[in-house]
Design a protein around this motif. Structure first.
Motif, short mmCIF file in Angstrom:
data_model
loop_
_atom_site.label_atom_id
_atom_site.label_comp_id
_atom_site.label_asym_id
_atom_site.label_seq_id
_atom_site.Cartn_x
_atom_site.Cartn_y
_atom_site.Cartn_z
N LEU A 31 0.85 -1.03 0.01
CA LEU A 31 -0.16 0.00 -0.15
C LEU A 31 0.90 1.01 -0.10
CD1 LEU A 31 -2.79 1.20 0.15
CD2 LEU A 31 -2.75 0.97 2.43
N GLN A 32 1.85 1.18 1.03
CA GLN A 32 2.81 2.49 0.78
C GLN A 32 3.49 2.64 -0.54
OE1 GLN A 32 3.15 4.79 2.74
NE2 GLN A 32 1.52 3.74 4.60
N LEU A 33 3.82 1.72 -1.07
CA LEU A 33 4.57 1.73 -2.55
C LEU A 33 3.50 2.46 -3.55
CD1 LEU A 33 6.54 -1.61 -2.66
CD2 LEU A 33 7.38 0.46 -2.79
N TYR A 34 2.24 1.88 -3.49
CA TYR A 34 1.13 2.52 -4.19
C TYR A 34 1.04 4.00 -4.09
CZ TYR A 34 -1.05 -1.52 -6.13
OH TYR A 34 -1.57 -2.84 -6.74
N PHE A 35 1.06 4.43 -2.69
CA PHE A 35 1.12 5.98 -2.59
C PHE A 35 2.24 6.62 -3.15
CE2 PHE A 35 -1.70 4.66 1.42
CZ PHE A 35 -2.91 5.01 0.74
N LEU A 36 3.60 5.88 -2.87
CA LEU A 36 4.87 6.65 -3.26
C LEU A 36 4.74 6.60 -4.72
CD1 LEU A 36 7.42 7.58 -1.92
CD2 LEU A 36 8.31 5.33 -2.35
N CYS A 37 4.35 5.72 -5.65
CA CYS A 37 4.34 5.78 -6.94
C CYS A 37 3.53 6.64 -7.64
CB CYS A 37 4.26 4.44 -7.61
SG CYS A 37 5.71 3.34 -7.08
N ALA A 38 2.57 7.03 -6.74
CA ALA A 38 1.55 7.87 -7.35
C ALA A 38 1.46 9.31 -6.47
CB ALA A 38 0.06 7.51 -6.89
N ASP A 86 7.12 6.10 4.96
CA ASP A 86 5.73 5.84 5.79
C ASP A 86 4.88 7.18 5.93
OD1 ASP A 86 7.32 7.62 7.33
OD2 ASP A 86 7.43 6.75 9.27
N GLN A 87 5.00 7.91 4.95
CA GLN A 87 4.22 8.95 4.85
C GLN A 87 2.85 8.34 4.31
OE1 GLN A 87 6.26 12.07 2.64
NE2 GLN A 87 6.48 13.18 4.39
N PRO A 88 1.69 9.00 4.72
CA PRO A 88 0.29 8.55 4.11
C PRO A 88 0.20 9.21 2.86
CG PRO A 88 0.23 10.54 5.87
CD PRO A 88 1.56 10.19 5.78
N GLY A 89 -0.56 8.57 2.02
CA GLY A 89 -0.93 8.93 0.68
C GLY A 89 -2.26 9.17 0.56
N ASP A 90 -2.47 9.36 -0.63
CA ASP A 90 -3.90 9.77 -1.21
C ASP A 90 -4.41 8.62 -2.22
OD1 ASP A 90 -6.10 11.07 -2.02
OD2 ASP A 90 -5.24 12.10 -3.44
N VAL A 91 -5.37 7.89 -1.71
CA VAL A 91 -6.02 6.80 -2.60
C VAL A 91 -6.79 7.36 -3.70
CG1 VAL A 91 -7.99 4.90 -2.15
CG2 VAL A 91 -6.58 5.53 -0.22
N ALA A 92 -7.11 8.31 -3.72
CA ALA A 92 -7.98 8.94 -5.11
C ALA A 92 -6.69 9.09 -6.10
CB ALA A 92 -8.55 10.19 -4.71
N THR A 93 -5.58 9.51 -5.82
CA THR A 93 -4.57 9.81 -6.84
C THR A 93 -3.77 8.25 -7.19
OG1 THR A 93 -3.74 11.66 -5.56
CG2 THR A 93 -2.18 10.47 -6.87
N VAL A 94 -3.90 7.35 -6.18
CA VAL A 94 -3.61 5.90 -6.46
C VAL A 94 -4.60 5.42 -7.63
CG1 VAL A 94 -3.38 3.68 -5.90
CG2 VAL A 94 -2.25 5.37 -4.59
N LEU A 95 -5.84 5.56 -7.52
CA LEU A 95 -6.86 5.10 -8.21
C LEU A 95 -6.64 5.73 -9.72
CD1 LEU A 95 -9.90 4.80 -5.67
CD2 LEU A 95 -8.17 2.98 -6.35
N ARG A 96 -6.72 6.96 -9.54
CA ARG A 96 -6.46 7.60 -11.01
C ARG A 96 -5.25 6.98 -11.61
NH1 ARG A 96 -8.06 12.33 -8.11
NH2 ARG A 96 -5.98 13.02 -7.76
#
Length: 382
Positions: A95-102, A155-165
């Protein structure tokens, strides 16, 4: 050689290296080197614990690169003692990788490329082939993206909406080369859905499955586009449709509506119709109203105009289209042509189809619109 297994293990292996203190860019390079080594070794010597093997080899690759780079002496505390090989840790950093890559600092194209590389486990060559660009161009894009996110804490929180886009962008690229990006997007979205309980993640997965179910019927044997109303519904994948509907219903039951759930609801209504004539266009208009309220998107309102034209007649559709008054919108002219044709304004429709063909973004769409103009012209002469 199980390439699917390799790709599925990539995020967790990369996550372990980052947790141990490796810089993201260096860790990603090390993981790619380990994947190459696996392709070479595994066919004759398959490890009992593939994930642990990849972690061990990737960490050694990282250490080798660190030791050989004098400018990275600040990391010497990481290389004094190499961890003893053993069972792979259970922690899942996907999950953190998804956030990082987006990450918001990345352009959409860079985020897509980095996601395919770091989370999807694809090689630079495979990604370049899928996007029909030179490998060197894609390598530069990925390198820039890695440099951009290297300073971001893992470990920073990410944005689910950005990952989905980002995942939806991957899906809409379709497929080319030896990698099916639509199937890859579905795989990655399934992975994300397993890592996070979120109705919009489920909505996107449902949307992808429902669209993918129609894939076999979208083109004729000669490669020409087949409009939805003319598709052979017997070729639709009923298993994917059923799965998509179940996932969508579970998401909607949470009563936290989002745009991907609403889009999936539209796709489900199309999939539910045994024939084009049985399509529940009234409900589809209602869902587009929900989408418009959620997004205020002109593309949504363009699609709504088509639905209004089917539900209430072409003149109503043209009235809804006139509210947009934006010729710069993709497909605006094509939609206008279709609605005028439905209204019997064949001369106007023909001219608009020609104009739409000139604006088309790809050859298949251009050929389809040109054929529509020709068909109308033949009908006018009869």
């Amino acid at each position: 050689m199980d390439e699917a297994l390799l790709r599925s293990l990539t995020p967790s292996v990369l996550g372990v290296l980052c947790r141990r203190g490796a810089d993201f860019a260096a860790a990603e390079d090390a993981v790619q080197d380990a994947l190459v080594e696996a392709v070479r070794v595994w066919p004759t010597d398959t490890p009992r614990d593939p994930k642990a093997w990849l972690i061990t080899v990737a960490w050694r690759k990282f250490l080798d690169a660190t030791r050989s780079d004098a400018s990275r002496r600040r990391r010497e505390d990481l290389v004094e003692e190499e961890p003893t090989p053993g069972p792979a840790p259970d922690a899942d950093d996907t999950l953190q990788l998804y956030f990082l890559c987006a990450h918001p600092s990345l352009t959409p194209s860079s985020a897509v490329a980095l996601t395919l590389r770091a989370v999807g486990g694809l090689t630079t060559r495979q990604i370049a082939q899928a996007y029909l660009v030179p490998e060197a161009t894609m390598a530069q894009r990925i390198s820039r993206a890695k440099r951009t996110v290297s300073g971001v804490r893992f470990d920073q929180p990410g944005d689910v909406a950005t990952v989905l886009r980002v995942l939806y962008l991957v899906f809409n690229e379709g497929y080319s080369g030896d990698v099916d990006l639509a199937a890859e997007a579905i795989r990655l979205t399934r992975q994300l859905a397993a890592a996070i309980d979120h109705p919009e993640v489920a909505g996107l997965l449902a949307l992808m499955l429902l669209h993918h179910a129609r894939r076999a019927s979208r083109t004729a044997p000669d490669g020409t586009l087949v409009p939805l109303a003319e598709q052979d519904r017997g070729r639709w994948d009923t298993k994917l449709i059923a799965e998509g509907v179940v996932i969508l219903q579970s998401a909607l039951a949470l009563d936290r509506l989002g745009e991907f759930q609403a889009q999936a609801a539209v796709a489900a209504l199309h999939a539910d119709a045994q024939t084009a004539e049985e399509t529940d266009w009234v409900q589809i208009v209602e869902w587009y109203d929900e989408l418009a309220a959620l997004t205020d998107s002109p593309v949504v309102r363009l699609n709504r105009a088509v639905a209004v034209g089917e539900a209430d007649g072409p003149q109503a559709g043209l009235k809804a289209l006139a509210e947009l008054d934006d010729n710069s919108l993709p497909r605006y002219t094509a939609v206008a042509a279709y609605l005028h044709a439905q209204a019997g304004d064949l001369e106007v429709a023909s001219a608009l189809y020609v104009e739409a063909a000139q604006k088309a973004s790809n050859l298949a769409e251009r050929a389809h619109l040109t054929r529509q103009a020709a068909r109308i012209n033949v009908g006018r002469r009869l």
